[in-house]
Design a protein around this motif. Sequence first.
Motif, mmCIF file in Angstrom:
data_model
loop_
_atom_site.group_PDB
_atom_site.id
_atom_site.type_symbol
_atom_site.label_atom_id
_atom_site.label_comp_id
_atom_site.label_asym_id
_atom_site.label_seq_id
_atom_site.Cartn_x
_atom_site.Cartn_y
_atom_site.Cartn_z
ATOM 1 N N ALA A 266 0.828 -1.212 0.000
ATOM 2 C CA ALA A 266 0.000 0.000 0.000
ATOM 3 C C ALA A 266 0.858 1.255 0.000
ATOM 4 C CB ALA A 266 -0.936 -0.014 1.210
ATOM 5 N N GLU A 267 1.912 1.241 0.800
ATOM 6 C CA GLU A 267 2.777 2.417 0.867
ATOM 7 C C GLU A 267 3.462 2.688 -0.466
ATOM 8 O OE1 GLU A 267 5.383 1.474 4.057
ATOM 9 O OE2 GLU A 267 3.991 2.141 5.619
ATOM 10 N N GLU A 268 3.759 1.616 -1.205
ATOM 11 C CA GLU A 268 4.444 1.770 -2.487
ATOM 12 C C GLU A 268 3.501 2.253 -3.590
ATOM 13 O OE1 GLU A 268 6.030 -2.074 -3.208
ATOM 14 O OE2 GLU A 268 7.628 -1.915 -1.724
ATOM 15 N N VAL A 269 2.248 1.855 -3.503
ATOM 16 C CA VAL A 269 1.324 2.090 -4.612
ATOM 17 C C VAL A 269 0.268 3.149 -4.307
ATOM 18 C CG1 VAL A 269 -0.357 0.998 -6.150
ATOM 19 C CG2 VAL A 269 1.658 -0.290 -5.403
ATOM 20 N N ASP A 270 -0.317 3.103 -3.101
ATOM 21 C CA ASP A 270 -1.469 3.946 -2.792
ATOM 22 C C ASP A 270 -1.156 5.432 -2.869
ATOM 23 O OD1 ASP A 270 -2.696 1.564 -2.395
ATOM 24 O OD2 ASP A 270 -3.202 1.875 -0.284
ATOM 25 N N ALA A 271 -0.001 5.831 -2.337
ATOM 26 C CA ALA A 271 0.320 7.264 -2.306
ATOM 27 C C ALA A 271 0.399 7.836 -3.718
ATOM 28 C CB ALA A 271 1.637 7.487 -1.561
ATOM 29 N N LYS A 272 1.053 7.122 -4.620
ATOM 30 C CA LYS A 272 1.168 7.604 -6.001
ATOM 31 C C LYS A 272 -0.197 7.631 -6.678
ATOM 32 C CE LYS A 272 3.757 7.052 -10.310
ATOM 33 N NZ LYS A 272 2.594 7.333 -11.137
ATOM 34 N N GLU A 273 -0.992 6.551 -6.453
ATOM 35 C CA GLU A 273 -2.338 6.529 -7.040
ATOM 36 C C GLU A 273 -3.162 7.728 -6.564
ATOM 37 O OE1 GLU A 273 -3.612 1.911 -7.961
ATOM 38 O OE2 GLU A 273 -4.269 2.897 -6.126
ATOM 39 N N THR A 274 -3.104 7.983 -5.271
ATOM 40 C CA THR A 274 -3.891 9.081 -4.709
ATOM 41 C C THR A 274 -3.430 10.420 -5.265
ATOM 42 O OG1 THR A 274 -4.239 7.815 -2.670
ATOM 43 C CG2 THR A 274 -4.600 10.199 -2.571
ATOM 44 N N GLU A 275 -2.124 10.606 -5.347
ATOM 45 C CA GLU A 275 -1.583 11.856 -5.892
ATOM 46 C C GLU A 275 -1.986 12.043 -7.352
ATOM 47 O OE1 GLU A 275 2.789 13.913 -6.772
ATOM 48 O OE2 GLU A 275 2.642 12.124 -5.502
ATOM 49 N N ASP A 276 -1.893 10.959 -8.141
ATOM 50 C CA ASP A 276 -2.268 11.044 -9.558
ATOM 51 C C ASP A 276 -3.756 11.349 -9.711
ATOM 52 O OD1 ASP A 276 0.328 10.481 -10.210
ATOM 53 O OD2 ASP A 276 -0.020 8.385 -10.721
ATOM 54 N N MET A 277 -4.586 10.729 -8.851
ATOM 55 C CA MET A 277 -6.023 10.979 -8.926
ATOM 56 C C MET A 277 -6.351 12.420 -8.564
ATOM 57 S SD MET A 277 -9.128 9.931 -9.510
ATOM 58 C CE MET A 277 -9.231 8.140 -9.436
ATOM 59 N N ARG A 278 -5.733 12.922 -7.528
ATOM 60 C CA ARG A 278 -5.980 14.317 -7.121
ATOM 61 C C ARG A 278 -5.568 15.275 -8.232
ATOM 62 N NH1 ARG A 278 -6.859 15.612 -1.876
ATOM 63 N NH2 ARG A 278 -5.729 17.564 -2.125
ATOM 64 N N ALA A 279 -4.432 14.996 -8.879
ATOM 65 C CA ALA A 279 -3.989 15.863 -9.973
ATOM 66 C C ALA A 279 -4.967 15.797 -11.139
ATOM 67 C CB ALA A 279 -2.593 15.446 -10.420
ATOM 68 N N ALA A 280 -5.447 14.587 -11.446
ATOM 69 C CA ALA A 280 -6.383 14.422 -12.559
ATOM 70 C C ALA A 280 -7.707 15.119 -12.295
ATOM 71 C CB ALA A 280 -6.622 12.934 -12.813
ATOM 72 N N LEU A 281 -8.084 15.183 -11.003
ATOM 73 C CA LEU A 281 -9.353 15.820 -10.650
ATOM 74 C C LEU A 281 -9.211 17.326 -10.478
ATOM 75 C CD1 LEU A 281 -10.759 13.224 -8.070
ATOM 76 C CD2 LEU A 281 -11.474 13.556 -10.438
ATOM 77 N N GLY A 282 -7.966 17.820 -10.586
ATOM 78 C CA GLY A 282 -7.757 19.266 -10.513
ATOM 79 C C GLY A 282 -7.656 19.804 -9.117
ATOM 80 N N ALA A 283 -7.014 19.033 -8.208
ATOM 81 C CA ALA A 283 -6.850 19.515 -6.835
ATOM 82 C C ALA A 283 -6.059 20.809 -6.834
ATOM 83 C CB ALA A 283 -6.138 18.451 -5.991
ATOM 84 N N ALA A 284 -6.463 21.747 -6.002
ATOM 85 C CA ALA A 284 -5.785 23.036 -5.930
ATOM 86 C C ALA A 284 -4.401 22.864 -5.336
ATOM 87 C CB ALA A 284 -6.603 24.005 -5.075
ATOM 88 N N ALA A 285 -3.451 23.583 -5.887
ATOM 89 C CA ALA A 285 -2.079 23.505 -5.382
ATOM 90 C C ALA A 285 -1.920 24.306 -4.099
ATOM 91 C CB ALA A 285 -1.103 24.018 -6.438
ATOM 92 N N GLY A 286 -2.846 25.181 -3.837
ATOM 93 C CA GLY A 286 -2.713 26.082 -2.698
ATOM 94 C C GLY A 286 -3.359 25.570 -1.433
ATOM 95 N N ILE A 287 -4.440 26.236 -1.017
ATOM 96 C CA ILE A 287 -5.043 26.048 0.299
ATOM 97 C C ILE A 287 -5.409 24.587 0.539
ATOM 98 C CG2 ILE A 287 -6.880 26.837 1.819
ATOM 99 C CD1 ILE A 287 -7.129 29.254 -0.093
ATOM 100 N N ASN A 288 -4.577 23.902 1.299
ATOM 101 C CA ASN A 288 -4.807 22.510 1.694
ATOM 102 C C ASN A 288 -5.059 21.579 0.514
ATOM 103 O OD1 ASN A 288 -4.582 23.149 4.436
ATOM 104 N ND2 ASN A 288 -6.732 23.804 4.513
ATOM 105 N N GLY A 289 -4.716 21.991 -0.670
ATOM 106 C CA GLY A 289 -4.905 21.146 -1.837
ATOM 107 C C GLY A 289 -6.338 20.698 -2.021
ATOM 108 N N ARG A 290 -7.286 21.612 -1.860
ATOM 109 C CA ARG A 290 -8.700 21.246 -1.918
ATOM 110 C C ARG A 290 -9.090 20.708 -3.282
ATOM 111 N NH1 ARG A 290 -11.529 26.437 1.063
ATOM 112 N NH2 ARG A 290 -10.727 26.022 3.177
ATOM 113 N N LEU A 291 -9.992 19.726 -3.254
ATOM 114 C CA LEU A 291 -10.527 19.157 -4.491
ATOM 115 C C LEU A 291 -11.733 19.965 -4.953
ATOM 116 C CD1 LEU A 291 -10.355 15.374 -3.570
ATOM 117 C CD2 LEU A 291 -9.165 16.439 -5.490
ATOM 118 N N PRO A 292 -11.952 20.040 -6.257
ATOM 119 C CA PRO A 292 -13.156 20.716 -6.758
ATOM 120 C C PRO A 292 -14.426 20.019 -6.270
ATOM 121 C CG PRO A 292 -11.575 20.314 -8.523
ATOM 122 C CD PRO A 292 -11.092 19.550 -7.338
ATOM 123 N N ARG A 293 -15.493 20.724 -6.240
ATOM 124 C CA ARG A 293 -16.773 20.142 -5.827
ATOM 125 C C ARG A 293 -17.174 19.018 -6.777
ATOM 126 N NH1 ARG A 293 -20.700 25.279 -4.240
ATOM 127 N NH2 ARG A 293 -19.477 25.998 -2.432
ATOM 128 N N GLY A 294 -17.803 18.008 -6.204
ATOM 129 C CA GLY A 294 -18.323 16.917 -7.018
ATOM 130 C C GLY A 294 -17.315 15.811 -7.297
#
Length: 398
Positions: A266-294
Amino acid sequence: MSVWDDLVGQDQVVEQLVAAARSARAVLAGGDTAAGGMTHAWLFTGPPGSGRATAARAFAAALQCTSPDLELGGVPGCGFCDGCHTALIGSHADVESVRTDVLSIGVKETRDLVRNASMSPAGGRWQIIVVEDSDRLTEGAANVLLKAIEEPAPRTVWLLCAPSVEDALPTIRSRCRLLVLRTPPVAAVADVLVRRDGVDPAMASFAARAAQGHIGRAHRLALDESARARRAEVLKLPLRVGDLGACLAGAQQLIDAAAEDAKQVAEEVDAKETEDMRAALGAAAGINGRLPRGTAGAMKELEDRQKRRATRTQRDTLDRALIDLASFYRDVLAVQFGAVGELSNEELRGAIEGIAQESAPEGTLRRIEAVLTCRTALERNVAPLLAVEAMTVALRAG
């Protein structure tokens, strides 16, 4: 180098697949399929580590091979042409390989596969679907797949992989050409580790013997020191089941080791998957890296998948430990019957001979049966700790 090089100890299977690939090439030229045995659905079976998925991927590459040498009678699957290369690395437009890292393949995923399989091949050759874990299809998913195999689309080839024919629905296996792979010889596995992975010959010999011909497991044992350490810890269990408390403690240690292995994956795979998903969903680089609504639903789906993968990893780790335990007691039985030759766990010969002298073959057989019963219980979703505790108590009583 050819696409068949990584198929270890499977000469007869390679011969059949090469003949079918030649037949497939004749079909593309307007010939008949019957001569070389080419068909639209195949079932690759064999014990874990025999190379079922490797054989299926190699066959897919051979079907897409465009080597000019074929015109001169060359063997399909050169390994160098664009068709072979892209099929093997997973980027060929007409080859889709499916493997699940969770417990099952559901109806939705299978319907998507069937829809993709109905399309015409972009390259004009074959549309190939490789299902590496067809034994993990749910009943509903298997019925969806059955309809696609019963009424195949032109130029579509299904390559299904399962441990045995019993792991496929009778109606599915009756419509597939069956290929049975065997456990590769230990010497052949060691040779591959040396030749392909540059492993020291002594380490390759140990890993191939300890893995009992399982190519993937041998590769990991040869290259991962922590995997060797975990295996060594598991094989201490037969020496620690002297009383009930030790049996229960040993069971907990096996469960904890499996959980640790799952955590490491999990440590090897999950972190990268989560980071890639957040980037694909357009997570904000600033305030706490908030995800867009929906987008919370997509993140929740990813988290659920990661939890299911952790569960499967833990069960797979437990199963490998049980196979190692069974090999220990099989060595004990071999010594008790006076068998000659090298043991699977030769480095533990002293301990094995000690247990062989202190017990009878009937007791050893009961211990092996206890290990196999535990594997069956885990497959049936019995709580892992309960199943392993029952086994360790039986090992003491055996």
